[in-house]
Enzyme design. Sequence first.
Site, mmCIF file in Angstrom:
data_model
loop_
_atom_site.group_PDB
_atom_site.id
_atom_site.type_symbol
_atom_site.label_atom_id
_atom_site.label_comp_id
_atom_site.label_asym_id
_atom_site.label_seq_id
_atom_site.Cartn_x
_atom_site.Cartn_y
_atom_site.Cartn_z
ATOM 1 N N ILE A 190 7.087 -10.281 -2.238
ATOM 2 C CA ILE A 190 5.908 -11.360 -3.665
ATOM 3 C C ILE A 190 4.892 -10.582 -3.646
ATOM 4 C CG2 ILE A 190 8.064 -13.398 -4.246
ATOM 5 C CD1 ILE A 190 5.907 -14.561 -2.104
ATOM 6 N N ARG A 214 1.837 -8.436 -1.772
ATOM 7 C CA ARG A 214 1.074 -7.461 -0.630
ATOM 8 C C ARG A 214 0.037 -6.859 -0.746
ATOM 9 N NH1 ARG A 214 4.266 -2.906 1.997
ATOM 10 N NH2 ARG A 214 5.994 -3.281 1.868
ATOM 11 N N GLY A 215 -0.693 -6.329 0.474
ATOM 12 C CA GLY A 215 -2.273 -6.694 0.553
ATOM 13 C C GLY A 215 -2.768 -6.079 2.073
ATOM 14 N N LYS A 234 3.650 -15.079 4.990
ATOM 15 C CA LYS A 234 2.720 -13.692 5.223
ATOM 16 C C LYS A 234 2.813 -12.909 6.263
ATOM 17 C CE LYS A 234 -1.899 -13.243 4.077
ATOM 18 N NZ LYS A 234 -3.318 -13.545 4.042
ATOM 19 N N ASP A 291 -15.957 -17.996 -1.502
ATOM 20 C CA ASP A 291 -15.632 -16.944 -2.219
ATOM 21 C C ASP A 291 -14.157 -17.223 -2.802
ATOM 22 O OD1 ASP A 291 -15.126 -13.847 -3.383
ATOM 23 O OD2 ASP A 291 -13.088 -13.713 -2.007
ATOM 24 N N ASP A 349 -7.224 -18.557 -0.111
ATOM 25 C CA ASP A 349 -7.664 -16.915 0.441
ATOM 26 C C ASP A 349 -9.100 -17.627 1.693
ATOM 27 O OD1 ASP A 349 -8.636 -15.120 1.691
ATOM 28 O OD2 ASP A 349 -8.415 -13.810 -0.264
ATOM 29 N N THR A 359 -17.894 -12.090 -4.846
ATOM 30 C CA THR A 359 -17.374 -11.637 -5.292
ATOM 31 C C THR A 359 -18.167 -11.614 -6.619
ATOM 32 O OG1 THR A 359 -14.650 -11.926 -5.110
ATOM 33 C CG2 THR A 359 -15.385 -10.837 -6.953
#
Length: 280
Positions: free
Chosen positions: A15, A17-18, A38, A134, A152, A173
């Site tokens: 579901i 992808r990194g 993960k 972040d 995250d 960011t």
Amino acid sequence: MCERLKSEYQLCEEIGRGRFGVVYRCFSPISGDYFASKSIDKRLLSDPTDLDCIEKEPKILQLLSGSPNILQIHKIYEDDTFLHIVTDLCDGADLFDRLSSSEGTFSEPEAALIFEQLISAIAHCHRMGVAHRDIKPDNVLFDSRNKLKLADFGSAEWFGIGEERKMTGIVGTPYYVAPEILSGRDYNEKVDVWSAGVILYIMLAGVPPFYGDSPTDTFEAVLRGNLRFPPRIFRSVSPEAKDLLKKMICKDVSRRLSSEQVLRHPWVINRGQSPSLAEI
């Protein structure tokens, strides 16, 4: 794949992808619930900074367990090659996708429903001595019941409880990063309040408060911190919402609200409705 993981969970489809691995939907026959797994390939972690983030995130998430609006870790498995982390399954569109697919903006009650959960998650982090650092729409996830889950924590930092310990390091960011981070000064957990304020501004206005043609231009606009409410965009936004935004996206950190103060602001308490503005 780790044998212990396979013995306790049935892995389903991919579901996500990194850079370092893959996320799978998985099923627990014991509980009858679905989760996310993960799987991180440790061989790809050549940069010490990446390795530090991967090792730090599970520890911080375990410290923050108990909040309904923070992604929960359920199991961790490790072998020579992979690190497997089983977490809540968030299969709804994240806030970035919702912003991208919305009709430009959210109504104030719609925005408040999301924002109250987000600031509750941030306040829980700060009570536990953790700054996320972040906060952005991509890291605001939703489960199948539409409950918000802040995720995250790779850039998160523990700043301590009951002390004035400052943080350093440029993280974050463009659009969402607080100006004191970019300036290179020491900073505190209120950087998360700034970022959450930017998210709220975007939900109500459909555009970020600070932007430019390049990341450098955006950073310069953030450093100037000249917050504006263009009448054409904000004509239907309540004074209470604008008051909250001014107190969150405030360049003077000493005057910026804490996450606890944001929770007590009339706009949050009244869930985006418009009673008379009260002192906080």
